[in-house]
Design a protein around this motif. Structure first.
Motif, mmCIF file in Angstrom:
data_model
loop_
_atom_site.group_PDB
_atom_site.id
_atom_site.type_symbol
_atom_site.label_atom_id
_atom_site.label_comp_id
_atom_site.label_asym_id
_atom_site.label_seq_id
_atom_site.Cartn_x
_atom_site.Cartn_y
_atom_site.Cartn_z
ATOM 1 N N GLY A 172 0.809 -1.208 0.000
ATOM 2 C CA GLY A 172 0.000 0.000 0.000
ATOM 3 C C GLY A 172 0.838 1.251 0.000
ATOM 4 O O GLY A 172 2.051 1.212 0.281
ATOM 5 N N TRP A 173 0.202 2.324 -0.355
ATOM 6 C CA TRP A 173 0.795 3.662 -0.251
ATOM 7 C C TRP A 173 -0.090 4.510 0.661
ATOM 8 O O TRP A 173 -1.322 4.482 0.537
ATOM 9 N N PHE A 174 0.558 5.232 1.538
ATOM 10 C CA PHE A 174 -0.109 6.177 2.431
ATOM 11 C C PHE A 174 0.577 7.525 2.267
ATOM 12 O O PHE A 174 1.689 7.600 1.736
ATOM 13 N N ARG A 175 -0.072 8.563 2.745
ATOM 14 C CA ARG A 175 0.564 9.878 2.702
ATOM 15 C C ARG A 175 0.211 10.674 3.942
ATOM 16 O O ARG A 175 -0.836 10.462 4.551
ATOM 17 N N GLN A 176 1.114 11.579 4.275
ATOM 18 C CA GLN A 176 0.907 12.446 5.434
ATOM 19 C C GLN A 176 1.252 13.868 5.041
ATOM 20 O O GLN A 176 2.420 14.175 4.749
ATOM 21 N N ALA A 177 0.236 14.705 5.048
ATOM 22 C CA ALA A 177 0.416 16.120 4.749
ATOM 23 C C ALA A 177 0.768 16.853 6.035
ATOM 24 O O ALA A 177 0.460 16.385 7.130
ATOM 25 N N PRO A 178 1.394 18.022 5.931
ATOM 26 C CA PRO A 178 1.762 18.783 7.136
ATOM 27 C C PRO A 178 0.554 19.059 8.013
ATOM 28 O O PRO A 178 -0.486 19.517 7.533
ATOM 29 N N GLY A 179 0.677 18.734 9.291
ATOM 30 C CA GLY A 179 -0.389 19.002 10.234
ATOM 31 C C GLY A 179 -1.554 18.037 10.180
ATOM 32 O O GLY A 179 -2.559 18.237 10.860
ATOM 33 N N LYS A 180 -1.431 17.001 9.347
ATOM 34 C CA LYS A 180 -2.522 16.038 9.206
ATOM 35 C C LYS A 180 -2.051 14.635 9.554
ATOM 36 O O LYS A 180 -0.864 14.342 9.574
ATOM 37 N N GLU A 181 -3.002 13.749 9.814
ATOM 38 C CA GLU A 181 -2.677 12.372 10.092
ATOM 39 C C GLU A 181 -2.349 11.628 8.794
ATOM 40 O O GLU A 181 -2.777 12.014 7.707
ATOM 41 N N ARG A 182 -1.582 10.556 8.955
ATOM 42 C CA ARG A 182 -1.280 9.715 7.808
ATOM 43 C C ARG A 182 -2.573 9.090 7.281
ATOM 44 O O ARG A 182 -3.412 8.653 8.078
ATOM 45 N N ALA A 183 -2.704 9.036 5.968
ATOM 46 C CA ALA A 183 -3.954 8.583 5.368
ATOM 47 C C ALA A 183 -3.701 7.589 4.246
ATOM 48 O O ALA A 183 -2.680 7.667 3.539
ATOM 49 N N PHE A 184 -4.640 6.695 4.065
ATOM 50 C CA PHE A 184 -4.571 5.695 3.006
ATOM 51 C C PHE A 184 -4.684 6.349 1.631
ATOM 52 O O PHE A 184 -5.498 7.251 1.432
ATOM 53 N N VAL A 185 -3.879 5.862 0.688
ATOM 54 C CA VAL A 185 -3.945 6.338 -0.689
ATOM 55 C C VAL A 185 -4.402 5.207 -1.618
ATOM 56 O O VAL A 185 -5.370 5.354 -2.348
ATOM 57 N N THR A 186 -3.699 4.093 -1.574
ATOM 58 C CA THR A 186 -4.011 2.987 -2.478
ATOM 59 C C THR A 186 -3.371 1.703 -1.982
ATOM 60 O O THR A 186 -2.412 1.740 -1.210
ATOM 61 N N ALA A 187 -3.900 0.568 -2.418
ATOM 62 C CA ALA A 187 -3.351 -0.727 -2.046
ATOM 63 C C ALA A 187 -3.496 -1.697 -3.206
ATOM 64 O O ALA A 187 -4.383 -1.532 -4.056
ATOM 65 N N ILE A 188 -2.632 -2.707 -3.202
ATOM 66 C CA ILE A 188 -2.648 -3.716 -4.256
ATOM 67 C C ILE A 188 -2.440 -5.084 -3.634
ATOM 68 O O ILE A 188 -1.699 -5.230 -2.665
ATOM 69 N N SER A 189 -3.086 -6.094 -4.171
ATOM 70 C CA SER A 189 -3.019 -7.434 -3.615
ATOM 71 C C SER A 189 -1.734 -8.141 -4.017
ATOM 72 O O SER A 189 -0.946 -7.645 -4.811
ATOM 73 N N TRP A 190 -1.560 -9.339 -3.476
ATOM 74 C CA TRP A 190 -0.321 -10.081 -3.668
ATOM 75 C C TRP A 190 0.176 -10.133 -5.112
ATOM 76 O O TRP A 190 1.351 -9.905 -5.378
ATOM 77 N N ARG A 191 -0.708 -10.472 -6.033
ATOM 78 C CA ARG A 191 -0.297 -10.610 -7.430
ATOM 79 C C ARG A 191 -0.810 -9.481 -8.305
ATOM 80 O O ARG A 191 -0.699 -9.534 -9.519
ATOM 81 N N GLY A 192 -1.386 -8.472 -7.662
ATOM 82 C CA GLY A 192 -1.825 -7.304 -8.405
ATOM 83 C C GLY A 192 -3.212 -7.396 -9.004
ATOM 84 O O GLY A 192 -3.613 -6.504 -9.756
ATOM 85 N N ALA A 193 -3.948 -8.447 -8.666
ATOM 86 C CA ALA A 193 -5.265 -8.625 -9.278
ATOM 87 C C ALA A 193 -6.293 -7.641 -8.738
ATOM 88 O O ALA A 193 -7.257 -7.297 -9.424
ATOM 89 N N ARG A 194 -6.109 -7.223 -7.485
ATOM 90 C CA ARG A 194 -7.054 -6.294 -6.873
ATOM 91 C C ARG A 194 -6.349 -5.026 -6.425
ATOM 92 O O ARG A 194 -5.211 -5.075 -5.951
#
Length: 123
Positions: free
Chosen positions: A35-57
């Motif tokens: 997965g990828w997450f991001r944290q902007a200044p002054g904000k909590e870390r947040a989910f961006v995107t995720a991918i399954s083991w083989r990329g199917a989902r």
């Protein structure tokens, strides 16, 4: 656990593109959801995107749907985040993370984290 190292961040103008990479150590990379997450200044870390083991989902946060694409290459132990049509509100430190679950959006499920890479989008 796996060791993760992100790269590819930088400064880009609004409307531009960047491609982030995350290199993983270990021989069992294909056993991890990523997965990828991001944290902007002054904000909590947040989910961006995720991918399954083989990329199917894949899952995406609503804020990035249609603009960001996650992919992975298990032969290279790598996961990527292609970011298009970037907006100033995408400015954040972006983190790559690994989970033993097939795929999840829950930050608490991710066991391994990279050090982060800064993405700055100017208006």
């Amino acid at each position: 656990q796996v060791e993760l190292v992100e790269s590819g961040g930088g400064l880009v103008q609004a409307g531009g593109s960047l491609r982030l990479s995350c290199a993983a150590s270990g021989r069992t990379f294909s056993s991890y959801g990523m997965g990828w997450f991001r944290q902007a200044p002054g904000k909590e870390r947040a989910f961006v995107t995720a991918i399954s083991w083989r990329g199917a989902r894949t899952y995406y946060a609503d804020s990035v749907k249609g603009r960001f694409t996650i992919s992975r290459d298990n032969a290279k132990n790598a996961v990527y985040l292609q970011m298009n049509s970037l907006k100033p509100e995408d400015t954040a430190v972006y983190y790559c993370a690994a989970t033993l679950r097939a795929i999840t959006t829950n930050m608490a499920d991710f066991d391994s984290w990279g050090q982060g890479t800064q993405v700055t989008v100017s208006s």
